[in-house]
Structure formats: C-alpha cells, structure tokens
Design a protein around this motif. Structure first.
Motif, PDB file in Angstrom:
ATOM      1  N   ALA A  40       0.829  -1.201   0.000  1.00  0.00           N
ATOM      2  CA  ALA A  40       0.000   0.000   0.000  1.00  0.00           C
ATOM      3  C   ALA A  40       0.866   1.254   0.000  1.00  0.00           C
ATOM      4  O   ALA A  40       0.634   2.190  -0.771  1.00  0.00           O
ATOM      5  CB  ALA A  40      -0.927  -0.009   1.207  1.00  0.00           C
ATOM      6  N   MET A  43       2.372   1.798  -3.313  1.00  0.00           N
ATOM      7  CA  MET A  43       1.411   2.323  -4.285  1.00  0.00           C
ATOM      8  C   MET A  43       1.251   3.823  -4.101  1.00  0.00           C
ATOM      9  O   MET A  43       1.069   4.572  -5.053  1.00  0.00           O
ATOM     10  CB  MET A  43       0.048   1.652  -4.098  1.00  0.00           C
ATOM     11  N   MET A  44       1.315   4.257  -2.831  1.00  0.00           N
ATOM     12  CA  MET A  44       1.133   5.684  -2.576  1.00  0.00           C
ATOM     13  C   MET A  44       2.307   6.501  -3.086  1.00  0.00           C
ATOM     14  O   MET A  44       2.141   7.652  -3.467  1.00  0.00           O
ATOM     15  CB  MET A  44       0.923   5.925  -1.080  1.00  0.00           C
ATOM     16  N   VAL A  45       3.497   5.933  -3.052  1.00  0.00           N
ATOM     17  CA  VAL A  45       4.665   6.699  -3.515  1.00  0.00           C
ATOM     18  C   VAL A  45       5.114   6.206  -4.891  1.00  0.00           C
ATOM     19  O   VAL A  45       6.291   6.211  -5.204  1.00  0.00           O
ATOM     20  CB  VAL A  45       5.848   6.592  -2.522  1.00  0.00           C
ATOM     21  N   ARG A  46       4.138   5.831  -5.707  1.00  0.00           N
ATOM     22  CA  ARG A  46       4.477   5.205  -6.976  1.00  0.00           C
ATOM     23  C   ARG A  46       5.331   6.097  -7.865  1.00  0.00           C
ATOM     24  O   ARG A  46       6.171   5.635  -8.621  1.00  0.00           O
ATOM     25  CB  ARG A  46       3.199   4.820  -7.709  1.00  0.00           C
ATOM     26  N   LYS A  47       5.109   7.391  -7.762  1.00  0.00           N
ATOM     27  CA  LYS A  47       5.862   8.304  -8.618  1.00  0.00           C
ATOM     28  C   LYS A  47       7.314   8.417  -8.197  1.00  0.00           C
ATOM     29  O   LYS A  47       8.192   8.638  -9.015  1.00  0.00           O
ATOM     30  CB  LYS A  47       5.222   9.693  -8.570  1.00  0.00           C
TER      31      LYS A  47
ATOM     32  N   HIS B  65      -3.217  10.778  -7.383  1.00  0.00           N
ATOM     33  CA  HIS B  65      -3.260   9.738  -8.394  1.00  0.00           C
ATOM     34  C   HIS B  65      -4.197   8.626  -7.911  1.00  0.00           C
ATOM     35  O   HIS B  65      -4.172   8.268  -6.731  1.00  0.00           O
ATOM     36  CB  HIS B  65      -1.851   9.189  -8.600  1.00  0.00           C
ATOM     37  N   MET B  67      -4.141   5.509  -8.089  1.00  0.00           N
ATOM     38  CA  MET B  67      -3.456   4.385  -7.443  1.00  0.00           C
ATOM     39  C   MET B  67      -3.000   4.766  -6.033  1.00  0.00           C
ATOM     40  O   MET B  67      -2.949   3.928  -5.135  1.00  0.00           O
ATOM     41  CB  MET B  67      -2.250   3.960  -8.284  1.00  0.00           C
ATOM     42  N   ALA B  68      -2.649   6.046  -5.848  1.00  0.00           N
ATOM     43  CA  ALA B  68      -2.256   6.486  -4.508  1.00  0.00           C
ATOM     44  C   ALA B  68      -3.453   6.442  -3.574  1.00  0.00           C
ATOM     45  O   ALA B  68      -3.327   6.099  -2.389  1.00  0.00           O
ATOM     46  CB  ALA B  68      -1.682   7.894  -4.578  1.00  0.00           C
ATOM     47  N   GLU B 144      -2.539   5.785 -17.104  1.00  0.00           N
ATOM     48  CA  GLU B 144      -2.476   6.407 -15.797  1.00  0.00           C
ATOM     49  C   GLU B 144      -1.090   6.937 -15.474  1.00  0.00           C
ATOM     50  O   GLU B 144      -0.734   7.033 -14.322  1.00  0.00           O
ATOM     51  CB  GLU B 144      -2.922   5.389 -14.753  1.00  0.00           C
ATOM     52  N   ASP B 146       0.162   9.994 -16.371  1.00  0.00           N
ATOM     53  CA  ASP B 146       0.270  11.434 -16.138  1.00  0.00           C
ATOM     54  C   ASP B 146      -0.351  11.842 -14.824  1.00  0.00           C
ATOM     55  O   ASP B 146      -1.023  11.065 -14.179  1.00  0.00           O
ATOM     56  CB  ASP B 146      -0.374  12.208 -17.289  1.00  0.00           C
TER      57      ASP B 146
END
Lengths: 525, 146
Positions: A40, A43-47, B65, B67-68, B144, B146
């Motif tokens: 989880a 996923m939150m820090v996916r970027k 986002h 997903m976030a 997804e 951007d």
C-alpha cells in the motif's frame, strides 16, 4: 426435559474467543499484513521511483525476520493459530501455521528478498513506475497468506491475490510477446482457480465448514456417505494445473520465458510450489484415504511429468525455456512424494519443494545473467562464458549440479528420500522415472554448460563483467544456501520429517485451532 | 458526449452522488451498503464528471493519483486490523469508541475505518480503470502515467 440439542447451542458470547491473544500469536498474520501494508505504501509513492527499492528491501528483510521468528516459534511450541476478529473457530477465518507452512513461508521470503535485490538492477525506472515493487509486495502477501492460512476458502482468496499480482508482473513492459504469454498463463490459471473454487463449493456442501482443522476432524465420519474421492480428484486436478504437472503443464513453458528475468525467477521458484503446497495440504492432511485411492493416477502423472520435463529441457535451445522444463521435472518429483504418501515420501516432497524454491529461483537469475553477459538467450549464440566470467561460471556449475540432483549439493537429498520411499513400497517404475528424469536434466544442464560456458565464443563479447553487488549478493546467497543444505542436510531433514508427520497426524494442528480447554462442542463430535 | 445539458447537470449530479456514496458507506454497518458499493457510486459520479469535462478535469478534481488513493485505502484497512494488537485481541477484531460530540454519542469503530479503506481502494482502483477507458486514444495511451 432438556434435549441434547440445547447443550450444543452456542450463544453470542461463547462464539467469541475471550482469552487474550499473546503477542507471539501475531507472528502468524504479521507476514501477510506487513506485505499488504508495504504494498500500500509503495502504491502511494508510486511516482517516487527512487524510494521504491529501499522501501521494498526493508519490507522483505522484515518479512524474512518475521517468518524466521514464526518458524522458530512453531518448531518450539507447535502450530500457532489466530482467528480473525476473535470469532470462535470454525466461524472465523483462522490463520494456522504448522511446520510445513512456516518453513515454506520462510523459504519464499528468502528468495523474494534475493529477487528483490536482483531487481534493483534488473528493473529500470520504467518498470518501477509500472509498479514492479508494489506488485512484488502484494505477490508476497498472497504467497505468505497461502502458506499460513488455515481456511480453505481463504486459501483460494490468497491464490487470487497472488494470481492478480502475477498478471501485473508478467506484463511488466507491455511487449507483444509478454501479452501473448500472459494470456495463456491467465486463461489456464483462471481455469485452474475456477476448478479449485468449484471443489471448495462441493466441500462446503459436504462438510458445512471451510476450516481445514475442522475438515480434518470431520472427514472420518463423512467418509462412508459423501463422494470424497471425487472431491479429492477435483482438488488434485486444480492444484496439478497450478503446479504445472503433466498433462496440464503446457502453460508454463509458454509463458515463463517472456517476462523480466527476475519475474521468471520468482514465478519459477514460488508459484508452482504453491500448487504443490496446496496439493500436499489437501491430499495428505485432509483426505489421506481418498489420496490412497487415487495414488496410482497421481503416480503416473508424476512419472510422466518428470519425463516430459527432462525431455523438454533437452529439446530447448532457449535458456529460459530450458529452465522452465527443469521446474516441471521437479514438480514431477514432488508429486511422486504425494503419490506415495508415507511420511518419509512426503518429507522428501517437502525437502524437494524447499530445494526447488531456492534452486529454481537461482537458476532463472543465473540464466538472466548469462544472457546479459553473452548477449543472447539462445544456446547457439552463447559461448565462452567460462573465459569471460570465471567466478560466475563456478557458481553456475554449483547450481547446475544442485538442480540436476548430483551429490553433494541440495538436489541430492530429496531425490534420495523419494527414491527410498518409492522402493520401499515396491514402485520400482516410479524410482526409475526419478532416476531417468534426473539423468535427462543432468544431460540438459551439461549441454548448457558445454555450449554456453566451455565452447569458445562464436561472436565477440557483448556484456561486461562487473562485480555488481545487486547480482552477486542474491546469486551468491542462494548458492550458499544450496551448498549449505547439500553439505549439512541434517537440520532440514529433521524439519521436513517433522512437517510431514505433522501432516500425517494433524492432531497438533487441530488442537491448535480447537484447544480442548475452550471447546464446549464435545457433544457435536 | 459533452453536450450543454450534460455539462450543466454534471457538477450537481456528481456532488449529489458523492454525498450519497458517503451516506451508503456509513449506512453499511447495519443495513445494506458499505465501502464497496459506496465506492462504486463515487466512481460513477466521477465517471459522469469525466464524460462531461474530460479525463484531465477528473484527475485535477481528485488531486491524488488514483493508485495512490487505492494505496491509502489499503493502508488504512491494514492499520485498522493492526490496531487490535494493543488490546490483546486478534487481528481485525472490531474496536469501538463512543465519543460524545455536541451531546450526541457518535460510535466510531475500526470496522468503519476498515470500510473507509475499502471505499478508497474501490474508488482508486475502479476510477483508474474508468479514466483509462475514457481517455482519448493518443500519445498518452499508457493511461495512468500522467
């Protein structure tokens, strides 16, 4: 006059377990919850792809520690149970770890850590943004859940969790070839899972319970009236499909060579073994009598799986496909243990599963590294690795010996145990199949060594040899495990035998879920 | 699809549906409803908004986002289960507090925070699928990112 029925009525207060939960009992759910939590967060820090590696490795290290603590506790104090939401079993979903589940979970965690470290280099920023590490965490949540749950429907749920994560990992990169492989994998695995679900439905209709300890308790009394052999056959087919046993093995070579090598390694090491785990759990612990009736069928399938795996490995020229057939041959060996079914044979199968988890993961990682150094997957183009990377070649040699089951490394002991068990019951043809398969795998791997390592290089070198810790550490670590188990097999042999006898006589398992002290349901029994 | 009528109605409809989704979420403890169905209603609301004003508007409106959001929900659900470690009861046991706010007793529980987590997971996961489907095919077909 009070009828006997009133004594078995359970009021709401009795349906809750009121005894406080020991902190140590949390070990049984902690691995799963930890992996979901880390997934989880990732996923939150996916970027922020830079953070992924560090978070994921920290999570996997924690997972290894938790699983090790769980194994230590289970081997010291017997099976551990925790029922979700404080409901009295069998109403609540129970997580029960016995030796078998705990040791498999630990092995899975160790190879996941190795694969995670390998992935630090193998998976680039694109793959990370796509979600490699979150998928890895959720995959491990599914894998740990499958090993630790004590509820058969919950087992199905974890199968789904790991299946969905595996779809994500399989198409990492979205290349057409991967989509093609993933489609075959997805459809065939969904069929297998659906069969499993249907079998669970039948089982619930027959038993009225999904708790595995409860099923093990009740199976004896229902044996005369319910079609348990049919049910067991359905379970065996579903799990054989998961495990890639002949004749439902064709999805594995069709899909495992397409994803990133670290994904192949995880799948080859873990996913098929979960099929074997479920097969052993259901046939040995829940339905031993029915397994006896089906043992010839399973034995024939096992023998054919071994031979098909061996021949397939010989026929391949792509290194990854070849390793896929080595995995299949191993599945045949483990199924042979299930077919024989004595504690000695089952402990052989468990040993083989542990060996296979580590050795197959290592073998895939090795194949990936060989292809990177040589610049090709095909045996006809690889060559000269011995000269190019002597240390790596030495590690490869050790792993090939282990995978082929030659002394003195880890592949030997499970094969010896299985051979002895099959000769003990007079199944000489099964023993012959084990030996022939081992011979074929030896030939296939020797061919790899001859062509890719010894042969002078057909074309100039492509990759460079760099002592990158992200490759040497996982490969070296897994090889060290393989060597260690080969040279000092005693502790693991004892552990596997303990696990197998715990399955053959699940009294301790049942006792852990239904402690005699708090059970007022004696009248039902 | 983006007609004047839809563009006029969409904001009001979206707001109403989002409100309703929260109602269904909270109602779910004792009556039909809950995080899953509430999440689906919220996604429908955002989908309508997306049909009227385009995918970019939805992405700006939800700020995070998708997903976030799903990840946050998953984390919330897991932590709700873990809270019981401090009370000597097994994983996922419902724990309650009864704070009195303005003379009204408001029962709060980990069951509810778990359901809120489910709501967020459903919103995040389904809206990322919905937005990927609504997106105009083009250079950002990867969806997804951007």
């Amino acid at each position: 006059m009070a009828t006997p029925a009133t004594t078995t009525a359970i009021d709401l207060s009795a349906a809750l377990v009121l005894a406080p939960t020991a902190l140590a009992d949390w070990l049984v759910v902690a691995p799963v919850a930890l992996m979901i939590g880390f997934g989880a967060v990732l996923m939150m820090v996916r970027k922020s792809v830079r953070l992924h590696g560090a978070i994921a490795i920290a999570g996997l290290v924690l997972l290894v520690l938790l699983d090790a603590a769980l194994l230590w506790r289970v081997s010291a104090h017997g099976p551990v149970t925790m029922v979700m939401g404080r409901w009295l079993p069998p109403f609540g979903i129970a997580f029960t770890a016995d030796l078998f589940g705990a040791v498999m979970a630990l092995a899975a965690a160790v190879v996941a850590l190795a694969a995670g470290i390998f992935a630090l280099r193998d998976i680039d920023a694109g793959g990370r943004r796509y979600g490699f590490f979150p998928f890895l965490m959720l995959l491990m949540a599914g894998v740990s859940g499958a090993f630790l749950t004590g509820d058969i429907f919950n087992l199905y749920v974890w199968f789904e969790v790991l299946l969905i994560s595996s779809f994500g990992l399989l198409i990492l990169g979205s290349e057409p070839e991967q989509i093609d492989g993933a489609l075959k994998y997805a459809i065939l695995n969904l069929i297998g899972t659906t069969l499993f679900l249907i079998a669970v439905g039948y089982l619930y209709a027959i038993f009225g319970t999904l708790n595995m300890a409860d099923i093990a308790r009740k199976a004896a009394s229902l044996r005369g009236t319910a079609p348990l052999t049919t049910l067991t056959a359905l379970f065996i087919l579903a799990f054989a499909m998961k495990a890639a046993a002949f004749p439902v093995n064709f999805w594995l070579p069709a899909s495992y060579h397409t994803p990133r090598v670290v994904v192949s390694a995880l799948f080859g090491g873990l996913l098929t073994k979960i099929g074997i785990y479920a097969l052993v759990r259901v046939t040995i612990m829940l339905f031993p009598v029915e397994r006896e009736a089906l043992s010839l069928t399973v034995a024939v399938a096992a023998a054919l799986t071994m031979i098909v795996g061996g021949l397939g490995a010989l026929a391949q020229s792509d290194v990854r496909r070849l390793v896929g057939y080595v995995v299949i041959a191993g599945i045949g060996n483990m199924m042979a243990g299930v077919a024989i079914g004595t504690p000695a044979a089952v402990s052989g199968a468990i040993l083989y599963a542990l060996h296979s988890v580590v050795a197959m993961t290592a073998l895939y990682l090795l194949a990936g590294e060989a292809a990177r150094l040589g610049g090709a997957w095909s045996l006809s183009r690889l060559g000269g690795l011995w000269r190019q990377a002597p240390w790596f070649s030495g590690v490869s040699f050790l792993l090939f010996i282990a995978a082929a089951g030659l002394p003195p490394l880890s592949g030997l002991w499970p094969k010896v145990a299985l051979l002895k068990a099959s000769l003990d019951i007079g199944a000489w043809w099964l023993a012959a199949a084990i030996l022939v398969s081992a011979f074929l795998i030896t030939l296939a791997l020797a061919r790899v060594f001859l062509l890719a390592y010894w042969r002078p290089r057909p074309e100039p070198a492509a990759g460079t040899v760099a002592g990158d810790w992200r490759i040497t550490l996982p490969l070296g670590g897994l090889t060290a495990l393989v060597v260690l188990f080969g040279l000092l097999p005693e502790p693991l042999l004892d552990l596997a035998y303990g696990a197998a006898s715990g399955l053959a006589d699940p009294a301790a398992y049942v006792e852990s879920v239904f402690p005699a002290a708090t059970m007022e349901r004696g009248a039902v029994r | 699809m983006s007609t004047l009528i839809l563009r006029t109605v969409a904001p009001a409809l979206t707001a109403l549906m989002l409100l309703f989704s929260v109602f269904v979420l909270l109602r779910g403890h004792n009556e039909p409803g809950g995080g899953f169905i509430g999440g689906l209603i919220a996604v429908s609301a955002l989908a309508i908004y997306g049909i009227a004003f385009g995918v970019g508007a939805v992405r700006r409106a939800i700020r995070f986002h998708p997903m976030a959001i799903a990840g946050a929900g998953l984390l919330l659900a897991t932590l709700s289960g873990f809270l019981s470690i401090f009370f000597g009861v097994p994983f996922m046991t419902g724990l309650w507090v009864y704070p009195v706010i303005f003379d009204v007793e408001v029962p709060l529980s980990t069951v509810m925070s778990f359901d809120l987590g489910v709501y967020l997971v459903v919103v995040g996961a389904i809206i990322s699928i919905a937005l990927a489907l609504e997106q105009e095919p083009g250079p950002e077909l990867g969806g997804e990112e951007d």
